[in-house]
Design a protein around this motif. Structure first.
Motif, PDB file in Angstrom:
ATOM      1  N   GLU A  60      -3.198   4.148   9.621  1.00  0.00           N
ATOM      2  CA  GLU A  60      -4.351   3.644   8.835  1.00  0.00           C
ATOM      3  C   GLU A  60      -3.954   2.652   7.764  1.00  0.00           C
ATOM      4  O   GLU A  60      -4.474   1.837   7.566  1.00  0.00           O
ATOM      5  N   LEU A  61      -2.487   2.763   7.578  1.00  0.00           N
ATOM      6  CA  LEU A  61      -2.029   1.597   6.559  1.00  0.00           C
ATOM      7  C   LEU A  61      -2.164   0.156   7.376  1.00  0.00           C
ATOM      8  O   LEU A  61      -2.587  -0.948   6.768  1.00  0.00           O
ATOM      9  N   THR A  94      -7.438   7.595  -0.894  1.00  0.00           N
ATOM     10  CA  THR A  94      -6.832   7.706  -1.876  1.00  0.00           C
ATOM     11  C   THR A  94      -7.385   8.316  -3.234  1.00  0.00           C
ATOM     12  O   THR A  94      -6.738   8.809  -4.244  1.00  0.00           O
ATOM     13  N   SER A 127       0.914  -1.137   0.010  1.00  0.00           N
ATOM     14  CA  SER A 127       0.074   0.056   0.040  1.00  0.00           C
ATOM     15  C   SER A 127       0.721   1.144   0.072  1.00  0.00           C
ATOM     16  O   SER A 127       0.612   2.090  -0.902  1.00  0.00           O
ATOM     17  N   LEU A 150      -8.722   1.924   2.137  1.00  0.00           N
ATOM     18  CA  LEU A 150      -7.867   3.230   1.624  1.00  0.00           C
ATOM     19  C   LEU A 150      -8.596   3.637   0.472  1.00  0.00           C
ATOM     20  O   LEU A 150      -8.150   4.748   0.087  1.00  0.00           O
ATOM     21  N   PRO A 173      -2.654   8.238   3.617  1.00  0.00           N
ATOM     22  CA  PRO A 173      -3.138   7.533   4.616  1.00  0.00           C
ATOM     23  C   PRO A 173      -1.740   7.699   5.747  1.00  0.00           C
ATOM     24  O   PRO A 173      -0.530   7.689   5.296  1.00  0.00           O
ATOM     25  N   CYS A 212      -0.430   4.151  -2.699  1.00  0.00           N
ATOM     26  CA  CYS A 212      -0.606   5.564  -1.989  1.00  0.00           C
ATOM     27  C   CYS A 212       0.603   6.367  -2.280  1.00  0.00           C
ATOM     28  O   CYS A 212       0.623   7.403  -1.829  1.00  0.00           O
TER      29      CYS A 212
END
Length: 234
Positions: A199-200, A189, A110, A185, A195, A115
């Motif tokens: 959050e990830l 995004t 991610s 996400l 993030p 991201c």
């Protein structure tokens, strides 16, 4: 023995470097302008001004706006794919704690592939221009999403071969894993937000736990032997 630099005229070397620098400057400027204005709204004049080159220089390198757009997508995709396969090399093929190891892998995926700047750029262009100009994204469809799904399916096949997962269709499992990783996400995004690490981690943990409930050996046993599960719980 003469080196390569001794045999190539210095003026030719400088000229080639200058052309490469101009090409890179045009690609970077075009990426910015296409991202702001979209394909239809972007103009060669604006791209040339941002790249600090003449309009004719842009045409000399790419001939027309469609060729330049395709080159931009392919340039970003090349970088994105290089990062992707670097992350895929960290996939946990041997694990004593599959949930933790897959979660850490999902966080890396991610952070570095979904991201990051290139990931956001590609998604924004696909969302804004994909429906109107599908032919411009043909290379992206073939070498972007298709590549990651195939590579991830092969990695899950190795885990299944070792008995760590129970999977009938590895391609489906790969697509589902990616969808789960994106699930928490997607909204942030979509609007360009980045993030936080928390959050990830939360999104990755939720995704992996759901994935393992479907594909771990224990999950399959519960599905195949409900009576045995009932007896144990009683």
């Amino acid at each position: 023995m003469k080196s390569l630099n001794d045999t190539v005229p210095k003026t030719s070397v400088h000229s080639q470097r200058g052309q490469c620098a101009k090409r890179l400057s045009i690609l970077e400027a075009a990426a910015e302008v296409f991202c702001r204005q979209g394909f239809a709204g972007a103009s060669i004049d604006e791209i040339a001004a941002e790249a600090c080159v003449s309009r004719q220089t842009v045409y000399n390198h790419y001939r027309e706006k469609e060729n330049l757009f395709t080159a931009v997508v392919e340039d970003v995709m090349d970088r994105a794919n290089a990062m992707l396969f670097s992350i895929l090399s960290t996939f946990p093929e041997n694990s004593d704690n599959l949930e933790d190891d897959l979660t850490a892998f999902a966080v890396r995926l991610s952070r570095n592939c979904i991201c990051n700047q290139d990931g956001k750029f590609l998604r924004r262009l696909v969302h804004s221009e994909g429906e109107r100009y599908p032919h411009l994204f043909e290379s992206w469809r073939q070498h972007g999403p298709g590549k990651i799904g195939t590579a991830l399916a092969a990695l899950f096949a190795r885990l299944a071969h070792k008995g760590l997962l129970q999977i009938d269709d590895f391609d489906v499992a790969a697509r589902q894993f990616l969808a789960l990783v994106n699930a928490d996400l997607q909204m942030s995004t979509l609007f360009g937000a980045t993030p936080t690490e928390e959050e990830l981690e939360s999104a990755a943990r939720n995704a992996v736990q759901t994935f393992l409930r479907a594909y771990s050996g224990a999950a399959v046993d519960r599905k195949v032997h409900p009576a045995a599960t009932k007896a144990v719980s009683a």
